[in-house]
Scaffold this motif. Sequence first.
Motif, PDB file in Angstrom:
ATOM      1  N   CYS A  57       0.844  -1.209   0.000  1.00  0.00           N
ATOM      2  CA  CYS A  57       0.000   0.000   0.000  1.00  0.00           C
ATOM      3  C   CYS A  57       0.869   1.246   0.000  1.00  0.00           C
ATOM      4  O   CYS A  57       1.865   1.314   0.721  1.00  0.00           O
ATOM      5  N   ASP A  58       0.456   2.238  -0.789  1.00  0.00           N
ATOM      6  CA  ASP A  58       1.163   3.514  -0.763  1.00  0.00           C
ATOM      7  C   ASP A  58       0.988   4.195   0.588  1.00  0.00           C
ATOM      8  O   ASP A  58       1.913   4.807   1.107  1.00  0.00           O
ATOM      9  N   VAL A  59      -0.218   4.100   1.134  1.00  0.00           N
ATOM     10  CA  VAL A  59      -0.527   4.680   2.441  1.00  0.00           C
ATOM     11  C   VAL A  59      -1.041   3.550   3.331  1.00  0.00           C
ATOM     12  O   VAL A  59      -2.213   3.196   3.278  1.00  0.00           O
ATOM     13  N   PRO A  60      -0.162   2.959   4.144  1.00  0.00           N
ATOM     14  CA  PRO A  60      -0.602   1.869   5.022  1.00  0.00           C
ATOM     15  C   PRO A  60      -1.637   2.355   6.038  1.00  0.00           C
ATOM     16  O   PRO A  60      -1.630   3.511   6.441  1.00  0.00           O
ATOM     17  N   THR A  61      -2.516   1.471   6.427  1.00  0.00           N
ATOM     18  CA  THR A  61      -3.534   1.796   7.413  1.00  0.00           C
ATOM     19  C   THR A  61      -3.121   1.276   8.780  1.00  0.00           C
ATOM     20  O   THR A  61      -2.410   0.282   8.881  1.00  0.00           O
TER      21      THR A  61
END
Length: 185
Positions: A64-68
């Motif tokens: 993911c580009d922006v991990p959650t």
Amino acid sequence: LQRMLAMAVEVDRSPTCSSRKIADDIFPFILNIPLRSQRETLLNTMESQLLRCRLLELLFQHSCDVPTTSSMSLDKVLYFLSHSSVLPQFQDETATWQRWDEMLQYLSLLLLSYHTFPLSSEHLRTSVGDRMKLIAQKAKARLQDSDDISQLDIQLKMNDFINRMQKTLGEPFPPQIQEKLFMLQ
């Protein structure tokens, strides 16, 4: 190896905590496994559902580009569906559609692994000694708020995912991908 990993998860009072520690240690090695068949064998034969779920979660977080930062839930699986790029290029040279196929395989495996948690009434997340009490009490499954997703949410995320794949692969999709999309949905 699988038996030893499953036992290592179970020996702690908190299997969730120990599975996180073990997965964090194993994950870099999974990224270095050269062949898809070897990665799939490792993940498919994993005896600990909790550990497999955590390893797959790390794999998707990595892509993911922006991990959650949210905890594992059905909503998080949908997040991975929307935000993960094709799995990282491993050491083997594979066609792009095969990398999408592997991603779909792992998304399905993640969903199946996670699905065992509510069905087991949190048994997988409690120590072996405490499980007997839960079984004797016939404890009911507890779903998280983030497990309450609608059919519309699923359809919208799947449509977005299919559109992303179409931009990359074009149409028609190979039969393996069509089958995995159907199974995942």
